[in-house]
Design a protein around this motif. Structure first.
Motif, PDB file in Angstrom:
ATOM      1  N   ASP A   8      56.920 -68.437  28.679  1.00 28.12           N
ATOM      2  CA  ASP A   8      55.586 -68.012  29.090  1.00 28.12           C
ATOM      3  C   ASP A   8      55.740 -67.465  30.509  1.00 28.12           C
ATOM      4  N   ASN A   9      55.754 -66.153  30.644  1.00 27.08           N
ATOM      5  CA  ASN A   9      55.996 -65.552  31.958  1.00 27.08           C
ATOM      6  C   ASN A   9      54.864 -65.841  32.943  1.00 27.08           C
ATOM      7  N   SER A  10      53.667 -66.044  32.438  1.00 26.98           N
ATOM      8  CA  SER A  10      52.545 -66.348  33.334  1.00 26.98           C
ATOM      9  C   SER A  10      52.695 -67.718  33.984  1.00 26.98           C
ATOM     10  N   LYS A  11      53.458 -68.597  33.328  1.00 27.91           N
ATOM     11  CA  LYS A  11      53.681 -69.951  33.850  1.00 27.91           C
ATOM     12  C   LYS A  11      55.115 -70.151  34.327  1.00 27.91           C
ATOM     13  N   ASN A  12      55.941 -69.105  34.211  1.00 27.19           N
ATOM     14  CA  ASN A  12      57.369 -69.221  34.561  1.00 27.19           C
ATOM     15  C   ASN A  12      57.993 -70.436  33.884  1.00 27.19           C
ATOM     16  N   THR A  13      57.702 -70.590  32.624  1.00 28.17           N
ATOM     17  CA  THR A  13      58.166 -71.745  31.863  1.00 28.17           C
ATOM     18  C   THR A  13      58.942 -71.273  30.644  1.00 28.17           C
ATOM     19  N   VAL A  14      60.022 -71.985  30.355  1.00 27.91           N
ATOM     20  CA  VAL A  14      60.827 -71.697  29.176  1.00 27.91           C
ATOM     21  C   VAL A  14      60.837 -72.929  28.286  1.00 27.91           C
TER      22      VAL A  14
END
Length: 115
Positions: free
Chosen positions: A72-78
């Motif tokens: 999720d690029n908006s949350k910088n989460t993988v």
């Protein structure tokens, strides 16, 4: 600097599923890759899967068809969805952030799969 916080490691029986998460913070710029590596005692750390901001992915042959990486690029989460887990998947899983300005690691999360 980039900080990585992992979660989701656990003890699970063979055939089960787990989902790992890793949130990145700090100097997050474009053209980076987020991914997962794993390591067992006495062995080198190996790539499990990684994903670029553009959606391109790399998977280890040993996990293809069982694991799915997403971000999720908006949350910088993988995320790493791990299905059909096998005892040989037992390892410490490390989140990795890689960009032209550096290579960063999380603290690791233990995944244990019992037979």
């Amino acid at each position: 600097q980039v900080q990585l916080v992992e979660s989701g490691g656990d003890f699970v029986q063979a055939g089960g599923s787990l989902r790992l998460s890793c949130a990145a913070s700090g100097n997050i710029f474009s053209n980076n890759r987020l991914g997962w590596y794993r390591q067992t005692p006495g062995k080198q750390r190996e790539l499990v899967a990684d994903m670029g901001r553009d959606g391109t992915t790399n998977y280890s042959d040993s996990v293809k068809g069982r694991f799915t990486i997403s971000r999720d690029n908006s949350k910088n989460t993988v995320y790493l969805q791990m299905n059909s887990l096998k005892p040989e998947d037992t390892a410490v899983y490390y989140c990795n952030f890689r960009a032209y300005y550096g290579n960063y690691w999380g603290q690791g999360t233990q995944v244990t799969v019992s037979s």
